[in-house]
Design a protein around this motif. Structure first.
Motif, PDB file in Angstrom:
ATOM      1  N   ALA A 117       0.833  -1.210   0.000  1.00  0.00           N
ATOM      2  CA  ALA A 117       0.000   0.000   0.000  1.00  0.00           C
ATOM      3  C   ALA A 117       0.864   1.255   0.000  1.00  0.00           C
ATOM      4  CB  ALA A 117      -0.923  -0.005   1.219  1.00  0.00           C
ATOM      5  N   THR A 118       1.946   1.245   0.753  1.00  0.00           N
ATOM      6  CA  THR A 118       2.849   2.397   0.802  1.00  0.00           C
ATOM      7  C   THR A 118       3.500   2.641  -0.557  1.00  0.00           C
ATOM      8  OG1 THR A 118       3.295   2.026   3.134  1.00  0.00           O
ATOM      9  CG2 THR A 118       4.899   3.346   1.928  1.00  0.00           C
ATOM     10  N   LEU A 119       3.962   1.593  -1.191  1.00  0.00           N
ATOM     11  CA  LEU A 119       4.593   1.738  -2.508  1.00  0.00           C
ATOM     12  C   LEU A 119       3.603   2.251  -3.551  1.00  0.00           C
ATOM     13  CD1 LEU A 119       6.913  -1.391  -2.574  1.00  0.00           C
ATOM     14  CD2 LEU A 119       7.559   1.006  -2.275  1.00  0.00           C
ATOM     15  N   ARG A 120       2.358   1.829  -3.459  1.00  0.00           N
ATOM     16  CA  ARG A 120       1.330   2.330  -4.394  1.00  0.00           C
ATOM     17  C   ARG A 120       1.095   3.834  -4.190  1.00  0.00           C
ATOM     18  NH1 ARG A 120      -2.817  -2.719  -4.115  1.00  0.00           N
ATOM     19  NH2 ARG A 120      -1.669  -4.040  -5.556  1.00  0.00           N
ATOM     20  N   LEU A 121       1.089   4.268  -2.932  1.00  0.00           N
ATOM     21  CA  LEU A 121       0.926   5.701  -2.669  1.00  0.00           C
ATOM     22  C   LEU A 121       2.110   6.497  -3.206  1.00  0.00           C
ATOM     23  CD1 LEU A 121      -0.538   5.724   0.940  1.00  0.00           C
ATOM     24  CD2 LEU A 121      -1.645   6.561  -1.126  1.00  0.00           C
ATOM     25  N   LEU A 122       3.305   5.986  -3.001  1.00  0.00           N
ATOM     26  CA  LEU A 122       4.498   6.669  -3.520  1.00  0.00           C
ATOM     27  C   LEU A 122       4.471   6.734  -5.045  1.00  0.00           C
ATOM     28  CD1 LEU A 122       7.242   5.253  -1.147  1.00  0.00           C
ATOM     29  CD2 LEU A 122       6.318   7.576  -1.182  1.00  0.00           C
ATOM     30  N   ASP A 123       4.050   5.655  -5.681  1.00  0.00           N
ATOM     31  CA  ASP A 123       3.942   5.649  -7.143  1.00  0.00           C
ATOM     32  C   ASP A 123       2.929   6.683  -7.620  1.00  0.00           C
ATOM     33  OD1 ASP A 123       5.847   3.686  -7.437  1.00  0.00           O
ATOM     34  OD2 ASP A 123       4.398   2.055  -7.723  1.00  0.00           O
ATOM     35  N   ALA A 124       1.834   6.853  -6.863  1.00  0.00           N
ATOM     36  CA  ALA A 124       0.812   7.833  -7.234  1.00  0.00           C
ATOM     37  C   ALA A 124       1.339   9.264  -7.100  1.00  0.00           C
ATOM     38  CB  ALA A 124      -0.431   7.651  -6.370  1.00  0.00           C
ATOM     39  N   MET A 125       2.246   9.488  -6.147  1.00  0.00           N
ATOM     40  CA  MET A 125       2.794  10.825  -5.938  1.00  0.00           C
ATOM     41  C   MET A 125       3.957  11.142  -6.879  1.00  0.00           C
ATOM     42  SD  MET A 125       1.027  12.374  -3.657  1.00  0.00           S
ATOM     43  CE  MET A 125       2.059  13.741  -3.246  1.00  0.00           C
ATOM     44  N   GLU A 126       4.551  10.129  -7.488  1.00  0.00           N
ATOM     45  CA  GLU A 126       5.737  10.341  -8.317  1.00  0.00           C
ATOM     46  C   GLU A 126       5.532  11.355  -9.444  1.00  0.00           C
ATOM     47  OE1 GLU A 126       9.233   7.780 -10.521  1.00  0.00           O
ATOM     48  OE2 GLU A 126       7.561   6.755  -9.573  1.00  0.00           O
ATOM     49  N   PRO A 127       4.403  11.317 -10.180  1.00  0.00           N
ATOM     50  CA  PRO A 127       4.219  12.330 -11.236  1.00  0.00           C
ATOM     51  C   PRO A 127       4.180  13.759 -10.683  1.00  0.00           C
ATOM     52  CG  PRO A 127       2.676  10.521 -11.540  1.00  0.00           C
ATOM     53  CD  PRO A 127       3.340  10.314 -10.207  1.00  0.00           C
ATOM     54  N   VAL A 128       3.605  13.932  -9.502  1.00  0.00           N
ATOM     55  CA  VAL A 128       3.547  15.260  -8.882  1.00  0.00           C
ATOM     56  C   VAL A 128       4.953  15.717  -8.514  1.00  0.00           C
ATOM     57  CG1 VAL A 128       2.677  16.555  -6.894  1.00  0.00           C
ATOM     58  CG2 VAL A 128       1.222  14.860  -8.023  1.00  0.00           C
ATOM     59  N   ILE A 129       5.724  14.822  -7.927  1.00  0.00           N
ATOM     60  CA  ILE A 129       7.103  15.152  -7.551  1.00  0.00           C
ATOM     61  C   ILE A 129       7.929  15.472  -8.785  1.00  0.00           C
ATOM     62  CG2 ILE A 129       9.215  14.181  -6.558  1.00  0.00           C
ATOM     63  CD1 ILE A 129       7.365  12.698  -4.558  1.00  0.00           C
ATOM     64  N   ASP A 130       7.745  14.706  -9.852  1.00  0.00           N
ATOM     65  CA  ASP A 130       8.470  14.966 -11.098  1.00  0.00           C
ATOM     66  C   ASP A 130       8.136  16.351 -11.657  1.00  0.00           C
ATOM     67  OD1 ASP A 130       9.690  12.500 -10.943  1.00  0.00           O
ATOM     68  OD2 ASP A 130       8.334  11.539 -12.393  1.00  0.00           O
ATOM     69  N   LYS A 131       6.861  16.732 -11.616  1.00  0.00           N
ATOM     70  CA  LYS A 131       6.457  18.064 -12.108  1.00  0.00           C
ATOM     71  C   LYS A 131       7.072  19.178 -11.264  1.00  0.00           C
ATOM     72  CE  LYS A 131       2.105  16.773 -14.275  1.00  0.00           C
ATOM     73  NZ  LYS A 131       0.645  16.919 -14.256  1.00  0.00           N
ATOM     74  N   LEU A 132       7.078  18.996  -9.948  1.00  0.00           N
ATOM     75  CA  LEU A 132       7.691  20.001  -9.075  1.00  0.00           C
ATOM     76  C   LEU A 132       9.179  20.141  -9.361  1.00  0.00           C
ATOM     77  CD1 LEU A 132       5.951  19.159  -5.694  1.00  0.00           C
ATOM     78  CD2 LEU A 132       5.701  21.267  -6.995  1.00  0.00           C
ATOM     79  N   ASN A 133       9.865  19.015  -9.511  1.00  0.00           N
ATOM     80  CA  ASN A 133      11.296  19.055  -9.803  1.00  0.00           C
ATOM     81  C   ASN A 133      11.579  19.666 -11.169  1.00  0.00           C
ATOM     82  OD1 ASN A 133      12.297  18.018  -7.381  1.00  0.00           O
ATOM     83  ND2 ASN A 133      11.916  15.931  -8.024  1.00  0.00           N
ATOM     84  N   ALA A 134      10.727  19.393 -12.148  1.00  0.00           N
ATOM     85  CA  ALA A 134      10.911  19.968 -13.481  1.00  0.00           C
ATOM     86  C   ALA A 134      10.707  21.482 -13.453  1.00  0.00           C
ATOM     87  CB  ALA A 134       9.951  19.322 -14.473  1.00  0.00           C
TER      88      ALA A 134
END
Length: 62
Positions: free
Chosen positions: A28-45
Motif C-alpha cells: 500500500a505504501t509503494l502504491r501511494l508513492l507511485d501515485a505521488m511520483e508524477p507530482v514530484i516529477d512536475k515540481l522538480n521539473a
C-alpha cells in the motif's frame, strides 16, 4: 507532502480490510508513492532538481 510555505498535500488509501501484515502495508505504501511520483516529477521539473522527494533525503533545516 509538506510544501515550503508550510502547506501539506496528502493522500490516503484504505486497505480492503484491516491488516498487520508487513507485506500488505509495504504494498500500500509503494502504491501511494507511485501515485505521488508524477507530482514530484512536475515540481522538480518546474523548480529544479531535488526540490521535492522523500523526507529522508533531506537534512533538517536549522
Amino acid at each position: 507532502m509538506r510544501l515550503a510555505g508550510g502547506a501539506i498535500a496528502q493522500r490516503t488509501k484504505r486497505l480492503p480490510q484491516p491488516s498487520a501484515h508487513t507485506e500488505d502495508l509495504r504494498t500500500a505504501t509503494l502504491r501511494l508513492l507511485d501515485a505521488m511520483e508524477p507530482v514530484i516529477d512536475k515540481l522538480n521539473a518546474r523548480y529544479g532538481h531535488r526540490v521535492a522527494g522523500p523526507a529522508a533525503a533531506y537534512r533538517r533545516a536549522s
